[in-house]
Design a protein around this motif. Structure first.
Motif, PDB file in Angstrom:
ATOM      1  N   VAL A  91       0.872  -1.174   0.000  1.00  0.00           N
ATOM      2  CA  VAL A  91       0.000   0.000   0.000  1.00  0.00           C
ATOM      3  C   VAL A  91       0.907   1.222   0.000  1.00  0.00           C
ATOM      4  CG1 VAL A  91      -1.777   1.290   1.216  1.00  0.00           C
ATOM      5  CG2 VAL A  91      -1.828  -1.213   1.221  1.00  0.00           C
ATOM      6  N   TYR A  92       0.671   2.105  -0.945  1.00  0.00           N
ATOM      7  CA  TYR A  92       1.492   3.308  -1.097  1.00  0.00           C
ATOM      8  C   TYR A  92       0.724   4.502  -0.525  1.00  0.00           C
ATOM      9  CZ  TYR A  92       4.880   0.867  -3.966  1.00  0.00           C
ATOM     10  OH  TYR A  92       5.865   0.006  -4.400  1.00  0.00           O
ATOM     11  N   TYR A  93       1.420   5.255   0.306  1.00  0.00           N
ATOM     12  CA  TYR A  93       0.840   6.424   0.952  1.00  0.00           C
ATOM     13  C   TYR A  93       1.616   7.675   0.540  1.00  0.00           C
ATOM     14  CZ  TYR A  93      -1.190   2.980   4.166  1.00  0.00           C
ATOM     15  OH  TYR A  93      -1.864   1.920   4.716  1.00  0.00           O
ATOM     16  N   CYS A  94       0.877   8.740   0.273  1.00  0.00           N
ATOM     17  CA  CYS A  94       1.537  10.020   0.112  1.00  0.00           C
ATOM     18  C   CYS A  94       1.405  10.800   1.415  1.00  0.00           C
ATOM     19  CB  CYS A  94       0.969  10.818  -1.053  1.00  0.00           C
ATOM     20  SG  CYS A  94      -0.799  11.194  -0.936  1.00  0.00           S
ATOM     21  N   ALA A  95       2.353  11.675   1.635  1.00  0.00           N
ATOM     22  CA  ALA A  95       2.359  12.484   2.842  1.00  0.00           C
ATOM     23  C   ALA A  95       2.946  13.853   2.524  1.00  0.00           C
ATOM     24  CB  ALA A  95       3.149  11.796   3.949  1.00  0.00           C
ATOM     25  N   ALA A  96       2.651  14.802   3.393  1.00  0.00           N
ATOM     26  CA  ALA A  96       3.072  16.178   3.148  1.00  0.00           C
ATOM     27  C   ALA A  96       3.456  16.861   4.444  1.00  0.00           C
ATOM     28  CB  ALA A  96       1.941  16.956   2.482  1.00  0.00           C
ATOM     29  N   ARG A  97       4.354  17.819   4.279  1.00  0.00           N
ATOM     30  CA  ARG A  97       4.742  18.644   5.418  1.00  0.00           C
ATOM     31  C   ARG A  97       5.171  20.002   4.879  1.00  0.00           C
ATOM     32  NH1 ARG A  97       8.989  17.293  10.331  1.00  0.00           N
ATOM     33  NH2 ARG A  97       9.562  19.448  10.795  1.00  0.00           N
ATOM     34  N   PRO A  98       4.686  21.065   5.487  1.00  0.00           N
ATOM     35  CA  PRO A  98       5.122  22.387   5.035  1.00  0.00           C
ATOM     36  C   PRO A  98       6.529  22.676   5.506  1.00  0.00           C
ATOM     37  CG  PRO A  98       3.671  22.599   6.926  1.00  0.00           C
ATOM     38  CD  PRO A  98       3.690  21.144   6.563  1.00  0.00           C
ATOM     39  N   GLY A  99       7.176  23.586   4.807  1.00  0.00           N
ATOM     40  CA  GLY A  99       8.490  23.987   5.250  1.00  0.00           C
ATOM     41  C   GLY A  99       9.571  23.687   4.247  1.00  0.00           C
ATOM     42  N   TYR A 100      10.807  23.907   4.688  1.00  0.00           N
ATOM     43  CA  TYR A 100      11.957  23.846   3.779  1.00  0.00           C
ATOM     44  C   TYR A 100      13.072  23.001   4.402  1.00  0.00           C
ATOM     45  CZ  TYR A 100       9.237  27.751   2.037  1.00  0.00           C
ATOM     46  OH  TYR A 100       8.213  28.531   1.584  1.00  0.00           O
ATOM     47  N   PRO A 101      12.836  21.710   4.493  1.00  0.00           N
ATOM     48  CA  PRO A 101      13.829  20.851   5.132  1.00  0.00           C
ATOM     49  C   PRO A 101      15.036  20.611   4.249  1.00  0.00           C
ATOM     50  CG  PRO A 101      12.129  19.510   4.161  1.00  0.00           C
ATOM     51  CD  PRO A 101      11.699  20.944   3.961  1.00  0.00           C
ATOM     52  N   ASP A 112       3.041  15.712   8.515  1.00  0.00           N
ATOM     53  CA  ASP A 112       1.836  16.180   9.174  1.00  0.00           C
ATOM     54  C   ASP A 112       0.564  15.617   8.556  1.00  0.00           C
ATOM     55  OD1 ASP A 112       3.607  19.232   9.163  1.00  0.00           O
ATOM     56  OD2 ASP A 112       3.251  18.001  10.935  1.00  0.00           O
ATOM     57  N   TYR A 113       0.600  15.378   7.267  1.00  0.00           N
ATOM     58  CA  TYR A 113      -0.611  14.996   6.561  1.00  0.00           C
ATOM     59  C   TYR A 113      -0.360  13.731   5.736  1.00  0.00           C
ATOM     60  CZ  TYR A 113      -1.373  19.891   7.666  1.00  0.00           C
ATOM     61  OH  TYR A 113      -1.466  21.091   8.325  1.00  0.00           O
ATOM     62  N   TRP A 114      -1.356  12.849   5.766  1.00  0.00           N
ATOM     63  CA  TRP A 114      -1.243  11.561   5.084  1.00  0.00           C
ATOM     64  C   TRP A 114      -2.479  11.291   4.236  1.00  0.00           C
ATOM     65  CZ3 TRP A 114       2.976   8.274   5.349  1.00  0.00           C
ATOM     66  CH2 TRP A 114       3.967   8.640   6.266  1.00  0.00           C
ATOM     67  N   GLY A 115      -2.266  10.697   3.078  1.00  0.00           N
ATOM     68  CA  GLY A 115      -3.363  10.223   2.263  1.00  0.00           C
ATOM     69  C   GLY A 115      -3.833   8.859   2.736  1.00  0.00           C
ATOM     70  N   GLN A 116      -4.857   8.352   2.083  1.00  0.00           N
ATOM     71  CA  GLN A 116      -5.504   7.125   2.534  1.00  0.00           C
ATOM     72  C   GLN A 116      -4.803   5.857   2.045  1.00  0.00           C
ATOM     73  OE1 GLN A 116      -6.208   8.642  -0.179  1.00  0.00           O
ATOM     74  NE2 GLN A 116      -7.121   7.263  -1.664  1.00  0.00           N
ATOM     75  N   GLY A 117      -3.879   5.979   1.117  1.00  0.00           N
ATOM     76  CA  GLY A 117      -3.185   4.797   0.617  1.00  0.00           C
ATOM     77  C   GLY A 117      -3.836   4.234  -0.634  1.00  0.00           C
ATOM     78  N   THR A 118      -2.992   3.710  -1.497  1.00  0.00           N
ATOM     79  CA  THR A 118      -3.476   3.051  -2.702  1.00  0.00           C
ATOM     80  C   THR A 118      -2.658   1.777  -2.894  1.00  0.00           C
ATOM     81  OG1 THR A 118      -3.974   3.354  -5.070  1.00  0.00           O
ATOM     82  CG2 THR A 118      -1.958   4.403  -4.241  1.00  0.00           C
ATOM     83  N   LEU A 119      -3.338   0.675  -3.190  1.00  0.00           N
ATOM     84  CA  LEU A 119      -2.693  -0.631  -3.236  1.00  0.00           C
ATOM     85  C   LEU A 119      -2.077  -0.884  -4.604  1.00  0.00           C
ATOM     86  CD1 LEU A 119      -2.091  -3.425  -2.013  1.00  0.00           C
ATOM     87  CD2 LEU A 119      -4.373  -4.137  -2.789  1.00  0.00           C
ATOM     88  N   VAL A 120      -0.821  -1.271  -4.584  1.00  0.00           N
ATOM     89  CA  VAL A 120      -0.108  -1.696  -5.783  1.00  0.00           C
ATOM     90  C   VAL A 120       0.245  -3.163  -5.622  1.00  0.00           C
ATOM     91  CG1 VAL A 120       1.997  -1.433  -7.145  1.00  0.00           C
ATOM     92  CG2 VAL A 120       0.818   0.593  -6.254  1.00  0.00           C
ATOM     93  N   THR A 121      -0.186  -3.964  -6.572  1.00  0.00           N
ATOM     94  CA  THR A 121       0.101  -5.395  -6.552  1.00  0.00           C
ATOM     95  C   THR A 121       0.844  -5.767  -7.831  1.00  0.00           C
ATOM     96  OG1 THR A 121      -1.910  -5.825  -5.280  1.00  0.00           O
ATOM     97  CG2 THR A 121      -0.852  -7.711  -6.342  1.00  0.00           C
ATOM     98  N   VAL A 122       2.028  -6.331  -7.664  1.00  0.00           N
ATOM     99  CA  VAL A 122       2.844  -6.732  -8.808  1.00  0.00           C
ATOM    100  C   VAL A 122       2.911  -8.254  -8.833  1.00  0.00           C
ATOM    101  CG1 VAL A 122       5.055  -6.479  -9.980  1.00  0.00           C
ATOM    102  CG2 VAL A 122       4.189  -4.624  -8.530  1.00  0.00           C
TER     103      VAL A 122
END
Length: 124
Positions: A91-101, A112-122
């Motif tokens: 399951v692949y998740y995207c995430a985000a954070r503001p700022g300049y690391p 800080d923020y996460w998506g719900q995930g999307t399943l990748v099956t190979v």
């Protein structure tokens, strides 16, 4: 900020997929955006990240096969996955954070923020 991930599915080994993650919010261009993945029975791990400057970083396991990119006009980050292997199944998740690391921090800092995930099956 809300993140909506999409694009997962079933693909044969050697195939390609493109994941998308669209963010709500007005300052997407200033966010560091990343993809993590979690395989069944394993811990979630970093896959790829892209800073506001579009500089990128990848996990060693996906270097040369995956490409992360962003379209600030569409508030969307993409993960282009080529030469997929069965071990990319997760399951692949995207995430985000503001700022300049620093680029060196992208893989390990908290998000800080996460998506719900999307399943990748190979399949092999």
């Amino acid at each position: 900020v809300q993140l909506q991930a999409s694009g997962g599915g079933l693909v044969q080994a050697g195939g390609s997929l493109r994941l998308s993650c669209t963010a709500s919010g007005r300052t997407f261009s200033t966010y560091t955006m990343v993809w993590f993945r979690q395989a069944l029975g394993k811990e979630r791990g970093f896959v790829a990240g892209i800073r506001w400057s579009a500089s990128v970083v990848y996990a060693n396991s996906v270097k040369g096969r995956f490409t992360i990119s962003r379209d600030n006009a569409k508030d969307t980050v993409y993960l282009h996955m080529n030469s997929l292997k069965p071990e990319d199944t997760a399951v692949y998740y995207c995430a985000a954070r503001p700022g300049y690391p620093a680029l060196s921090a992208v893989a390990t800092m908290n998000y800080d923020y996460w998506g719900q995930g999307t399943l990748v099956t190979v399949s092999s």
